[in-house]
Write a protein that holds these residues in place. Structure first.
Motif, PDB file in Angstrom:
ATOM      1  N   ALA A   1       0.822  -1.202   0.000  1.00 11.42           N
ATOM      2  CA  ALA A   1       0.000   0.000   0.000  1.00 11.42           C
ATOM      3  C   ALA A   1       0.860   1.259   0.000  1.00 11.42           C
ATOM      4  N   THR A   2       1.994   1.223   0.719  1.00 12.62           N
ATOM      5  CA  THR A   2       2.913   2.369   0.734  1.00 12.62           C
ATOM      6  C   THR A   2       3.448   2.641  -0.664  1.00 12.62           C
ATOM      7  N   ALA A   3       3.830   1.573  -1.373  1.00 10.72           N
ATOM      8  CA  ALA A   3       4.306   1.729  -2.753  1.00 10.72           C
ATOM      9  C   ALA A   3       3.208   2.324  -3.627  1.00 10.72           C
ATOM     10  N   TRP A   4       1.971   1.864  -3.454  1.00  5.06           N
ATOM     11  CA  TRP A   4       0.842   2.378  -4.240  1.00  5.06           C
ATOM     12  C   TRP A   4       0.610   3.858  -3.932  1.00  5.06           C
ATOM     13  N   LEU A   5       0.629   4.227  -2.646  1.00  7.35           N
ATOM     14  CA  LEU A   5       0.427   5.626  -2.261  1.00  7.35           C
ATOM     15  C   LEU A   5       1.544   6.511  -2.805  1.00  7.35           C
ATOM     16  N   PHE A   6       2.767   6.007  -2.745  1.00  8.18           N
ATOM     17  CA  PHE A   6       3.917   6.750  -3.263  1.00  8.18           C
ATOM     18  C   PHE A   6       3.771   6.978  -4.771  1.00  8.18           C
ATOM     19  N   LYS A   7       3.337   5.945  -5.462  1.00  8.80           N
ATOM     20  CA  LYS A   7       3.133   6.031  -6.914  1.00  8.80           C
ATOM     21  C   LYS A   7       2.092   7.083  -7.263  1.00  8.80           C
ATOM     22  N   HIS A   8       1.084   7.251  -6.385  1.00  8.08           N
ATOM     23  CA  HIS A   8       0.004   8.197  -6.654  1.00  8.08           C
ATOM     24  C   HIS A   8       0.184   9.513  -5.892  1.00  8.08           C
ATOM     25  N   ALA A   9       1.421   9.758  -5.421  1.00  2.00           N
ATOM     26  CA  ALA A   9       1.785  11.034  -4.801  1.00  2.00           C
ATOM     27  C   ALA A   9       0.932  11.365  -3.578  1.00  2.00           C
ATOM     28  N   ARG A  10       0.726  10.351  -2.719  1.00  2.00           N
ATOM     29  CA  ARG A  10      -0.019  10.565  -1.475  1.00  2.00           C
ATOM     30  C   ARG A  10       0.935  10.472  -0.297  1.00  2.00           C
ATOM     31  N   LYS A  11       0.457  10.882   0.884  1.00  2.00           N
ATOM     32  CA  LYS A  11       1.238  10.688   2.109  1.00  2.00           C
ATOM     33  C   LYS A  11       1.475   9.196   2.315  1.00  2.00           C
ATOM     34  N   VAL A  12       2.657   8.841   2.814  1.00  2.00           N
ATOM     35  CA  VAL A  12       2.964   7.417   3.013  1.00  2.00           C
ATOM     36  C   VAL A  12       3.352   7.076   4.453  1.00  2.00           C
ATOM     37  N   TRP A  13       3.612   8.061   5.280  1.00  2.00           N
ATOM     38  CA  TRP A  13       4.146   7.773   6.608  1.00  2.00           C
ATOM     39  C   TRP A  13       3.188   6.942   7.462  1.00  2.00           C
ATOM     40  N   PHE A  14       1.852   7.135   7.280  1.00  2.00           N
ATOM     41  CA  PHE A  14       0.892   6.450   8.134  1.00  2.00           C
ATOM     42  C   PHE A  14       0.771   4.956   7.798  1.00  2.00           C
ATOM     43  N   THR A  15       1.296   4.524   6.658  1.00  2.64           N
ATOM     44  CA  THR A  15       1.384   3.094   6.353  1.00  2.64           C
ATOM     45  C   THR A  15       2.824   2.592   6.462  1.00  2.64           C
ATOM     46  N   ALA A  16       3.791   3.461   6.137  1.00  3.79           N
ATOM     47  CA  ALA A  16       5.198   3.037   6.153  1.00  3.79           C
ATOM     48  C   ALA A  16       5.689   2.767   7.576  1.00  3.79           C
ATOM     49  N   LEU A  17       5.382   3.664   8.512  1.00  4.63           N
ATOM     50  CA  LEU A  17       5.868   3.484   9.893  1.00  4.63           C
ATOM     51  C   LEU A  17       5.305   2.214  10.545  1.00  4.63           C
ATOM     52  N   PRO A  18       3.990   1.969  10.456  1.00  2.43           N
ATOM     53  CA  PRO A  18       3.483   0.696  10.993  1.00  2.43           C
ATOM     54  C   PRO A  18       4.099  -0.524  10.316  1.00  2.43           C
ATOM     55  N   ALA A  19       4.348  -0.413   8.995  1.00  3.06           N
ATOM     56  CA  ALA A  19       4.947  -1.543   8.275  1.00  3.06           C
ATOM     57  C   ALA A  19       6.327  -1.862   8.820  1.00  3.06           C
ATOM     58  N   PHE A  20       7.149  -0.855   9.026  1.00  2.00           N
ATOM     59  CA  PHE A  20       8.505  -1.090   9.516  1.00  2.00           C
ATOM     60  C   PHE A  20       8.492  -1.646  10.943  1.00  2.00           C
ATOM     61  N   PHE A  21       7.581  -1.129  11.781  1.00  2.00           N
ATOM     62  CA  PHE A  21       7.488  -1.645  13.152  1.00  2.00           C
ATOM     63  C   PHE A  21       7.089  -3.120  13.149  1.00  2.00           C
ATOM     64  N   MET A  22       6.105  -3.473  12.332  1.00  2.00           N
ATOM     65  CA  MET A  22       5.636  -4.858  12.300  1.00  2.00           C
ATOM     66  C   MET A  22       6.672  -5.782  11.669  1.00  2.00           C
ATOM     67  N   ILE A  23       7.420  -5.288  10.684  1.00  2.00           N
ATOM     68  CA  ILE A  23       8.490  -6.101  10.090  1.00  2.00           C
ATOM     69  C   ILE A  23       9.550  -6.414  11.150  1.00  2.00           C
ATOM     70  N   ALA A  24       9.964  -5.385  11.894  1.00  2.00           N
ATOM     71  CA  ALA A  24      10.974  -5.596  12.932  1.00  2.00           C
ATOM     72  C   ALA A  24      10.475  -6.580  13.993  1.00  2.00           C
ATOM     73  N   THR A  25       9.221  -6.433  14.400  1.00  2.00           N
ATOM     74  CA  THR A  25       8.656  -7.288  15.452  1.00  2.00           C
ATOM     75  C   THR A  25       8.537  -8.733  14.987  1.00  2.00           C
ATOM     76  N   THR A  26       7.948  -8.935  13.825  1.00  2.00           N
ATOM     77  CA  THR A  26       7.650 -10.299  13.384  1.00  2.00           C
ATOM     78  C   THR A  26       8.886 -11.046  12.898  1.00  2.00           C
ATOM     79  N   MET A  27       9.793 -10.358  12.234  1.00  2.00           N
ATOM     80  CA  MET A  27      11.003 -11.046  11.786  1.00  2.00           C
ATOM     81  C   MET A  27      11.901 -11.378  12.979  1.00  2.00           C
TER      82      MET A  27
END
Length: 592
Positions: A508-534
């Motif tokens: 979704a972050t890649a899609w938002l970035f492609k369409h010139a939208r804000k990305v922090w509200f999906t990118a930050l949760p994604a990175f936190f969950m990646i760190a936690t689950t991995m």
């Protein structure tokens, strides 16, 4: 702490999260009520059908709500009340509900395509293959854990005396073991499940073929639920856990390929009534319990060597154990599978996507408060995390702990006899478990069919066969189930589930970035969950290898490889986009 006050505060917090943060997320994503949705533009009367918001909300919530928010918090409150409550509330507002909403919104904007298809269009074929393979593994892990939990629930016994049942009573059948009379709580649920399944084709025929009115069918569903319990009280079915697992394997194999209206949809329709009644009853019971002075009977925080021995370090294992109560990657499969094709207007996406996940978190909060308010902490540990004489952990019974806690809370709050409340609790959990199982096995069959089409130019007829793909799914489930206890599978499932959510947020972050939208509200949760689950998978891998559990060790390794591959695809995508952006910047004019 008073359970009623905590329930009220939790409700206000979730409502505040929706109105203050959920609406902001919708605005950042770019909700446009004037833009026609795929349900409106396609409207084929089969898959793409514009549906009224309340009806679609009910369908979506019934599809995402499962046993995860019940079993996960029941296991995780070993860390104490506050850590579990904080993660459910903060996790759902800032991560889980954002994930569900953005998965629905992006799928709608991409013409009703699944998140895996969005990954293909945004990140290429590699992104699609990694995404769909990860989803398949997650579904198999969920099904394996739920299969064993279903068998545990259907064979649960509890001392009759603890439920306030006298030796002369005839309300609930008992069996004597070691001189103690045990109520056959699981046997009642077993008979109920058989009756509901047997009558499902009749409900399906009336509902989908005869087009009977929904309100009359709802009345029939409630009548069937009551009838199934009445028969269960008089003739509880008692099989061994292994026998039940074999029977359920046979059932879900058939349900995976027969017409969906014949069993799966009507079972969902009947069980959703138990879902709504159960959630409302738990909320009212907690408020009533608080009115009568019921307080929490557990430590506020219990991060000790005892909880670490049971579950592992609080970070990351608290997060992955609670799983669906705060964040669930499996919801993206529902949002991008059926819900996105029925959304009549984008203005309905926040209440269905974001609001639906908040309601599931409410279920997780109810479970947390009921388990720790209805049981003493010693009772809880004896049921969920029992130990032998040497202090080593034995197999626990989380379903029974939940059911008994429901019975005691409803008795304290509403005056309902504990035997009735406990029976109601096990019925509600069994309904979630079995309904989720047959839906997931069918969904995984679909995913396998998509995977063969993606990796093979011309898949052989064998791999396009519904029976073959259903058998492959069931083989993977059986391999995990019959070699592991659900408490061993649960951390791997929770890690995979929330890692899939992270990968969905990355897409979704890649899609938002492609369409010139804000990305922090999906990118930050994604990175936190990646760190936690991995981190959790990296800790589980050597643990399973040392124990010689090569099935789970291999699953851990495969999940880590798939996640690393997906991260590599996303990294290359953003590098290409950054390079393209730099190349498009005109060189400054030279002024001699």
């Amino acid at each position: 702490m008073n359970v009623g006050a905590l329930m009220g505060f939790s409700l206000l917090t979730l409502l505040g999260g929706y109105f203050l943060y959920g609406r902001s997320v919708a605005r950042w994503a770019g909700i446009d009520p004037r833009r026609p949705t795929p349900a409106v533009t396609v409207n084929d009367g089969v898959d793409f059908v514009p549906t009224r918001a309340p009806v679609l909300f009910g369908h979506h919530f019934a599809s995402i709500a499962a046993a995860g928010p019940i079993v996960g918090p029941t296991l995780a409150v070993m860390y104490g009340f506050l850590p579990a409550w904080l993660w459910i509330v903060a996790g759902v507002i800032f991560i889980g509900a954002v994930h569900d909403f953005i998965a629905l919104f992006v799928s709608v904007r991409e013409g009703g395509r699944s998140i895996a298809e969005v990954a293909r269009r945004t990140l290429g074929k590699s992104g699609f293959v990694f995404s769909i393979t990860f989803a398949i593994l997650l579904c198999i892990l969920v099904s394996a854990a739920f299969l064993q939990l279903t068998a545990v629930a259907l064979t649960s016994l509890y001392p009759a005396r603890e439920l306030g049942l006298s030796p002369e009573q005839t309300l609930i059948k008992t069996t004597v073991r070691g001189g103690t009379a045990y109520a056959q709580i699981g046997g009642i649920a077993s008979t109920s499940a058989v009756v509901i399944t047997a009558l499902a084709p009749l409900v399906g025929w009336l509902l989908y073929k005869r087009r009977a009115r929904t309100r009359w069918m709802s009345a029939l569903a409630l009548l069937i639920c009551a009838l199934s319990v009445w028969i269960g009280l008089r003739a509880p079915i008692a099989f061994s856990p292994t026998t039940w697992m074999l029977i359920i394997c046979g059932y879900v194999f058939v349900a995976a390929w027969i017409p969906v209206w014949l069993v799966l949809q009507p079972r969902d329709f009947v069980n959703v009534h138990l879902l709504y009644i159960g959630l409302a009853t738990m909320v009212i019971g907690l408020i009533g319990g608080g009115w009568h002075g019921v307080t929490m009977q557990a430590p506020i925080v219990h991060v000790t060597s005892e909880s670490t021995a049971a579950l592992g370090w609080a970070w990351p294992f608290l997060f992955v154990t609670i799983a669906c109560g705060a964040c669930s990657g499996a919801h993206a499969l529902i949002a991008g599978g059926t819900t996105c094709k029925q959304l009549a207007s984008e203005k309905h996406a926040p209440i269905i996507g974001y609001g639906g996940m908040l309601l599931e978190a409410l279920l997780g909060i109810c479970v947390t408060l009921i388990v720790l308010g209805g049981l003493s902490f010693d009772e809880y540990k004896a049921l969920v995390w029992p130990t032998d004489d040497a202090g080593h952990l034995k197999a626990g019974n989380a379903p029974l702990a939940f059911a008994v806690a429901v019975g005691k809370m409803l008795h304290a709050g509403l005056g309902i006899p504990a035997a009735y409340g406990t029976t109601f609790g096990i019925l509600m959990l069994e309904g979630f478990l079995l309904t989720t199982l047959d839906t997931l096995v069918r969904l995984t069959r679909y995913l396998f069919e998509e995977l063969w089409t993606a990796v093979l130019s011309k898949p052989p007829a064998l791999l396009r066969n519904r029976l073959v793909n259903s058998g492959i799914v069931l083989g993977g489930i059986a391999l995990l189930t019959f070699t592991n206890a659900y408490q061993a599978i649960w951390p791997v499932f929770g890690s995979a589930n929330q890692l899939l959510a992270a990968l969905t947020l990355l897409t979704a972050t890649a899609w938002l970035f492609k369409h010139a939208r804000k990305v922090w509200f999906t990118a930050l949760p994604a990175f936190f969950m990646i760190a936690t689950t991995m981190t959790s998978l990296a800790l589980l891998l050597p643990q399973h290898a040392r124990a010689g559990n090569w099935t789970l060790a291999g699953t851990d390794a495969l999940l880590l490889v798939l996640a690393a591959g997906m991260l590599g695809v996303v990294w290359r995508y953003f590098r290409r986009r950054a390079s393209s952006a730099r190349a498009e910047v005109p060189a400054p004019a030279f002024d001699p």
